[in-house]
Structure formats: structure tokens, C-alpha cells
Design a protein around this motif. Structure first.
Motif, PDB file in Angstrom:
ATOM      1  N   LEU A  70       0.835  -1.208   0.000  1.00 24.62           N
ATOM      2  CA  LEU A  70       0.000   0.000   0.000  1.00 24.62           C
ATOM      3  C   LEU A  70       0.870   1.259   0.000  1.00 24.62           C
ATOM      4  N   ILE A  71       1.924   1.249   0.803  1.00 23.65           N
ATOM      5  CA  ILE A  71       2.829   2.405   0.885  1.00 23.65           C
ATOM      6  C   ILE A  71       3.441   2.709  -0.477  1.00 23.65           C
ATOM      7  N   ASN A  72       3.848   1.669  -1.188  1.00 22.74           N
ATOM      8  CA  ASN A  72       4.471   1.855  -2.502  1.00 22.74           C
ATOM      9  C   ASN A  72       3.509   2.410  -3.538  1.00 22.74           C
ATOM     10  N   ASN A  73       2.218   2.358  -3.211  1.00 21.56           N
ATOM     11  CA  ASN A  73       1.216   2.881  -4.138  1.00 21.56           C
ATOM     12  C   ASN A  73       0.523   4.133  -3.610  1.00 21.56           C
ATOM     13  N   PHE A  74       1.142   4.795  -2.628  1.00 22.99           N
ATOM     14  CA  PHE A  74       0.616   6.067  -2.138  1.00 22.99           C
ATOM     15  C   PHE A  74       0.600   7.092  -3.257  1.00 22.99           C
ATOM     16  N   SER A  75      -0.426   7.920  -3.255  1.00 21.61           N
ATOM     17  CA  SER A  75      -0.463   9.043  -4.198  1.00 21.61           C
ATOM     18  C   SER A  75       0.553  10.099  -3.760  1.00 21.61           C
ATOM     19  N   ASP A  76       0.855  11.014  -4.667  1.00 21.89           N
ATOM     20  CA  ASP A  76       1.787  12.094  -4.339  1.00 21.89           C
ATOM     21  C   ASP A  76       1.283  12.911  -3.156  1.00 21.89           C
ATOM     22  N   GLU A  77      -0.025  13.108  -3.098  1.00 22.18           N
ATOM     23  CA  GLU A  77      -0.615  13.891  -2.012  1.00 22.18           C
ATOM     24  C   GLU A  77      -0.391  13.211  -0.659  1.00 22.18           C
ATOM     25  N   VAL A  78      -0.568  11.888  -0.627  1.00 21.91           N
ATOM     26  CA  VAL A  78      -0.377  11.142   0.620  1.00 21.91           C
ATOM     27  C   VAL A  78       1.095  11.142   1.017  1.00 21.91           C
ATOM     28  N   VAL A  79       1.984  11.019   0.050  1.00 20.95           N
ATOM     29  CA  VAL A  79       3.422  11.065   0.335  1.00 20.95           C
ATOM     30  C   VAL A  79       3.785  12.410   0.959  1.00 20.95           C
ATOM     31  N   GLN A  80       3.186  13.473   0.464  1.00 17.78           N
ATOM     32  CA  GLN A  80       3.445  14.799   1.020  1.00 17.78           C
ATOM     33  C   GLN A  80       2.945  14.898   2.454  1.00 17.78           C
ATOM     34  N   GLU A  81       1.803  14.272   2.741  1.00 19.29           N
ATOM     35  CA  GLU A  81       1.286  14.261   4.111  1.00 19.29           C
ATOM     36  C   GLU A  81       2.271  13.566   5.046  1.00 19.29           C
ATOM     37  N   LEU A  82       2.817  12.444   4.595  1.00 20.59           N
ATOM     38  CA  LEU A  82       3.789  11.722   5.401  1.00 20.59           C
ATOM     39  C   LEU A  82       5.046  12.558   5.601  1.00 20.59           C
ATOM     40  N   SER A  83       5.494  13.237   4.553  1.00 16.96           N
ATOM     41  CA  SER A  83       6.672  14.091   4.664  1.00 16.96           C
ATOM     42  C   SER A  83       6.457  15.202   5.669  1.00 16.96           C
ATOM     43  N   ALA A  84       5.240  15.735   5.708  1.00 19.66           N
ATOM     44  CA  ALA A  84       4.940  16.803   6.664  1.00 19.66           C
ATOM     45  C   ALA A  84       5.050  16.294   8.095  1.00 19.66           C
ATOM     46  N   ILE A  85       4.651  15.061   8.322  1.00 13.87           N
ATOM     47  CA  ILE A  85       4.764  14.475   9.664  1.00 13.87           C
ATOM     48  C   ILE A  85       6.229  14.319  10.036  1.00 13.87           C
ATOM     49  N   GLN A  86       7.014  13.845   9.112  1.00 17.18           N
ATOM     50  CA  GLN A  86       8.438  13.633   9.382  1.00 17.18           C
ATOM     51  C   GLN A  86       9.160  14.951   9.689  1.00 17.18           C
ATOM     52  N   THR A  87       8.815  16.029   8.992  1.00 16.35           N
ATOM     53  CA  THR A  87       9.537  17.286   9.143  1.00 16.35           C
ATOM     54  C   THR A  87       9.157  18.033  10.416  1.00 16.35           C
TER      55      THR A  87
END
Length: 236
Positions: A70-87
Motif C-alpha cells: 500500500l505504501i508503494n502505491n501512495f499518491s503524491d498527495e499522501v506522500v506529502q502528508e507523510l513528509s509533513a509528519i516527518q519534518t
């Protein structure tokens, strides 16, 4: 405030040196914990978390692999959400203390798996099990057009009840649908896979602990069914 009684467990042991791999590792472990936590007593949760750090726990590893799928098929929008959590500097050291991360995994991994992608989870679990079987007799069944599949499945189901170790109804259902899935070349209907997805979801740890029993029961019942079918064919 997070009152989780196991919040002090250090999850860095679940990660790896590569950043991307480490993040996937934490996400997939958190997914497995969250999807299974309601099936655990409070006193079992710490033990379960430690089990997640071990290797080769069959259905837990399957669930982790599904999460990574599922992670490998995240949309760009979802990847950005995850990046925001990390930062935000929340980190992954104690993942259950990271409310943003927990919410993210629940929304993007747990919720889909327990709703509209439940069928996919069930199918994924079946294929994971089949790949571990490596049974040449299963391949023979698949290519033998003279065998009546429904009759064969009925005989297989009956033979499951003759095994030395008794299986519960959910375990028998999983093995029967697994064989049906293979015989019909991965083309079962979505509701059938959803039933399996629900069953596996509820029994992740139990199925893992009984995996050798399930594999042996599948192999022995399949061999006995083939033997009976061949004997029946010789009488014609």
C-alpha cells in the motif's frame, strides 16, 4: 495525553539504516499493531509489540508486506502528508507516542484494509500462503482438466476433518478458499476474498502460531484428495 501502558518501548530496533526502508519498516510495524490491537488483552500488547520485532512470524510478515504494498502505491498527495509528519521532528523512536503518525497510519493503511481493500488483503494473504506451500501436486491439479473442481473441493474439505490436529471453522475456511483460489486461477469474487480478509485480520497472531499445522493440513488433505480422486478414476 497518551496513556498507553506500553509507550516506553523503543521502536528504533524495528528500523534499518536506509531512511526509506526504515520509514517503511516503522509504518508497516505500526500498521500490524494497530490492525490487531483490538484482538489483544491489555497485558498482551507489550508482548505483541516485541513479537513484531522478530523475523519469520508468518502472517505478521504477510501483513507487513501488504502494508508496504500500500505504501508503494501512495499518491503524491499522501506522500506529502507523510513528509509533513516527518519534518515536524516527531520522529519514529516511539511510534505509539507519535499521534500524527498513528492517525496517518490509521487513515491511510488501517482504514482501507478493513473496508474497501479488505478483499485485496484477503487475496494477498492467500497468495502469501500458497507461495510458502511449494506443492507440486497443487500444480498438477491446476492443469488436469478432467478433475471436477467442485467435487474435488468437497472431498478436500471433508479430508480436512480427518487430520490428526483439529482445525477450527475459520482455519478450514481459509484452506478451502485457498485451494479454490488456485484452482480457479485467482478469479474468485470480491465477497469471497473479503470473508478471508476479515478472518485473517481477526486471527493474525493465531494463524501465525499455527502456520505449520495449517500447511501440513493443507498438504495432507490435498494428497489424500488426489489419491482418492485417482482411485475413483481407475474404477471407471
Amino acid at each position: 495525553m497518551n496513556n498507553n501502558p506500553i509507550q516506553t518501548i523503543d521502536f528504533t530496533m524495528l528500523g534499518k539504516s536506509n531512511d526509506s526502508t526504515a520509514i517503511n519498516d516503522v509504518l508497516s510495524n505500526l500498521f500490524v499493531y494497530l490492525i490487531h490491537q483490538n484482538n489483544l488483552e491489555i497485558g498482551q500488547k507489550g508482548t505483541f509489540l516485541k513479537i513484531l520485532a522478530e523475523k519469520n512470524i508468518p502472517m505478521l510478515e504477510m501483513a507487513k508486506q501488504f502494508a508496504i504494498h500500500l505504501i508503494n502505491n501512495f499518491s503524491d498527495e499522501v506522500v506529502q502528508e507523510l513528509s509533513a509528519i516527518q519534518t515536524k521532528g516527531l520522529g519514529f523512536k516511539n511510534m505509539l507516542n507519535n499521534d500524527g503518525l498513528v492517525d496517518f497510519v490509521e487513515m491511510e493503511l488501517v482504514d482501507p484494509t478493513t473496508t474497501y481493500r479488505k478483499w485485496e488483503f484477503g487475496k494477498f494473504a492467500i497468495e502469501h500462503f500458497i507461495n510458502d506451500i511449494h506443492n507440486t501436486e497443487l500444480e498438477k491439479i491446476k492443469i488436469d482438466n478432467e478433475i471436477g473442481f467442485e467435487e474435488f473441493l468437497e472431498l478436500f474439505a471433508s479430508n480436512l476433518d480427518t487430520q490428526g490436529t483439529k482445525l477450527d471453522d475459520q482455519e478450514k475456511l481459509f484452506l478451502i478458499v485457498t485451494l479454490r483460489h488456485r484452482l480457479y486461477e485467482n478469479k474468485l469474487n470480491i465477497p469471497t476474498y473479503e470473508v478471508v480478509g476479515s478472518s485473517v485480520h481477526r486471527n493474525l497472531l493465531g494463524m501465525s502460531l499455527r502456520m505449520d499445522i495449517l500447511k501440513n493440513s493443507f498438504r495432507e488433505s490435498l494428497s489424500l484428495t488426489i489419491e482418492n480422486q485417482n482411485r475413483k478414476g481407475h474404477k471407471r
